[in-house]
Scaffold this active site. Structure first.
Site, short mmCIF file in Angstrom:
data_model
loop_
_atom_site.label_atom_id
_atom_site.label_comp_id
_atom_site.label_asym_id
_atom_site.label_seq_id
_atom_site.Cartn_x
_atom_site.Cartn_y
_atom_site.Cartn_z
N ASP A 182 -26.31 8.50 11.10
CA ASP A 182 -26.89 9.06 12.31
C ASP A 182 -26.17 8.51 13.54
O ASP A 182 -26.19 7.31 13.81
CB ASP A 182 -28.38 8.69 12.35
CG ASP A 182 -29.14 9.45 13.41
OD1 ASP A 182 -28.53 9.90 14.39
OD2 ASP A 182 -30.38 9.57 13.27
N ASP A 205 -24.51 22.06 15.66
CA ASP A 205 -25.48 23.06 15.19
C ASP A 205 -26.25 23.60 16.40
O ASP A 205 -26.86 22.83 17.14
CB ASP A 205 -26.45 22.41 14.20
CG ASP A 205 -27.26 23.43 13.42
OD1 ASP A 205 -27.62 24.48 14.00
OD2 ASP A 205 -27.54 23.18 12.24
N THR A 278 -9.41 25.52 15.75
CA THR A 278 -9.74 25.35 14.34
C THR A 278 -9.78 26.70 13.63
O THR A 278 -9.88 27.75 14.26
CB THR A 278 -11.10 24.65 14.17
OG1 THR A 278 -12.13 25.52 14.66
CG2 THR A 278 -11.14 23.34 14.96
N PHE A 280 -12.20 27.78 11.78
CA PHE A 280 -13.53 28.33 12.03
C PHE A 280 -13.59 29.01 13.39
O PHE A 280 -14.12 30.12 13.54
CB PHE A 280 -14.57 27.21 11.96
CG PHE A 280 -15.93 27.58 12.46
CD1 PHE A 280 -16.83 28.27 11.65
CD2 PHE A 280 -16.33 27.25 13.74
CE1 PHE A 280 -18.09 28.62 12.11
CE2 PHE A 280 -17.59 27.60 14.22
CZ PHE A 280 -18.46 28.28 13.39
N GLU A 281 -13.02 28.36 14.39
CA GLU A 281 -13.02 28.92 15.74
C GLU A 281 -12.21 30.20 15.80
O GLU A 281 -12.60 31.18 16.45
CB GLU A 281 -12.46 27.89 16.71
CG GLU A 281 -12.46 28.33 18.16
CD GLU A 281 -11.90 27.26 19.09
OE1 GLU A 281 -11.85 27.50 20.30
OE2 GLU A 281 -11.54 26.17 18.58
#
Length: 317
Positions: A182, A205, A278, A280-281
């Site tokens: 965390d 997220d 990236t 994903f981007e």
């Protein structure tokens, strides 16, 4: 050009998970018959996979020398978390990296001590904290492009941790350390005030449902905590392809007294050259998604004379 593909895309080492037989080892049982599934059929593949799978005893860690499943345990109060641990398949290459490299380059976020960043990295370079790095390709590219900056990259996704460790080893990136756990506990319990030269939060997220907005990471309380660990002049760099979240980020960062927008006149920043595009981007941009970057600087507040504590007058007489 350097290959910063993830381990799932790049050629994989053939070393199996510790405790498992080599995948290319011949079957030691009887020769296949019509009643015996072979490795050439789906049923046979499942049978072979089951026969090679290492079964852990109850309580046995998944990676004995790797990251712990819950490093902070029950030492800290339960609170709303901004992340959801994902359980997914760890490849042989990722498992090998976790086992071999974690003792040297990994950090379990247990909240039990203040870490010496100079000791952790073995130098006195500025340290940037990256929260959430996915599979680590962008992190590895940034580390290779700027070897004079150390990156403490934190995530809870085990395959990504192994992948980034593998990329760091493959490309000789001695300025990367991988944190497990965390990030709030890391900031609050394990980092000294003013010890960070920057903070990166790329594509967190978005928690799109309204009832989940409280789980979003970029909130006033988080920024107040981060500000205590950032040195004056340190830059907070956020990026998201979820426009409502981008608007919220801009709102809370603009309103926070410890940060100022690096963009004259305010608003979003163009993607800086140091943040690589990236995969994903790129897929999102191909679908028409809008990616927004935010670059805010940690400001240093000057203490006015009236705010300074009054000096105690020596006794007279």
């Amino acid at each position: 050009m350097s290959d910063f593909r993830s381990a799932s895309d790049a050629p994989q080492p053939t070393a199996p998970h510790a405790g498992a037989a080599p995948t290319g080892a011949p079957h030691t049982g009887a020769a296949p018959t019509d009643a015996t599934p072979t490795g050439d059929t789906p049923a046979g593949a499942a049978h072979a996979d089951h026969s090679l799978r290492h079964t852990r005893a109850k309580g046995e860690p998944r990676f004995p020398d790797g990251p712990k499943a819950d490093p902070a345990g029950s030492h800290f109060e339960r609170r709303i978390r901004s992340f959801q641990p994902r359980r997914s398949r760890v490849t042989a290459g990722q498992a090998d990296a976790l086992q071999r490299l974690w003792p040297q380059w990994g950090l379990d976020i247990d909240g039990q001590r203040i870490i010496d960043l100079g000791e952790l990295f073995g130098n006195d370079h500025p340290v940037v904290l990256e929260i959430g790095f996915g599979m680590g390709e962008a992190t590895a590219r940034m580390a290779a492009a700027d070897p004079g900056t150390d990156i403490l990259a934190v995530d809870v996704h085990t395959p990504g941790q192994g992948n980034l460790l593998g990329l760091a080893e493959r490309h000789g990136l001695s300025n990367v350390r991988v944190g497990n756990g965390d990030a709030i506990i890391l900031l609050r319990e394990m980092l000294a005030p003013g010890s960070l030269a920057g903070l990166r939060v790329y594509f967190p997220d978005p928690w799109p449902k309204k009832r989940h907005h409280k789980r979003r990471l970029i909130q006033p309380e988080f920024l107040s905590l981060a500000a205590t660990r950032l040195a004056p002049g340190a830059v907070v760099h956020c990026a998201t392809d979820w426009e409502p979240y981008a608007e919220q980020m801009l709102e809370v960062l603009t309103a926070h007294p410890d940060f100022e927008n690096t963009v004259p006149g305010g608003g979003f920043a163009p993607r800086p050259a140091h943040r690589p595009l990236t995969r994903f981007e790129g897929q999102g941009l191909d679908k028409g998604h809008v990616v927004n970057d935010l670059l805010f600087r940690r400001v240093q507040h000057l203490v006015s004379h009236r705010d300074q504590p009054k000096e105690q007058q020596p006794p007279t007489g």
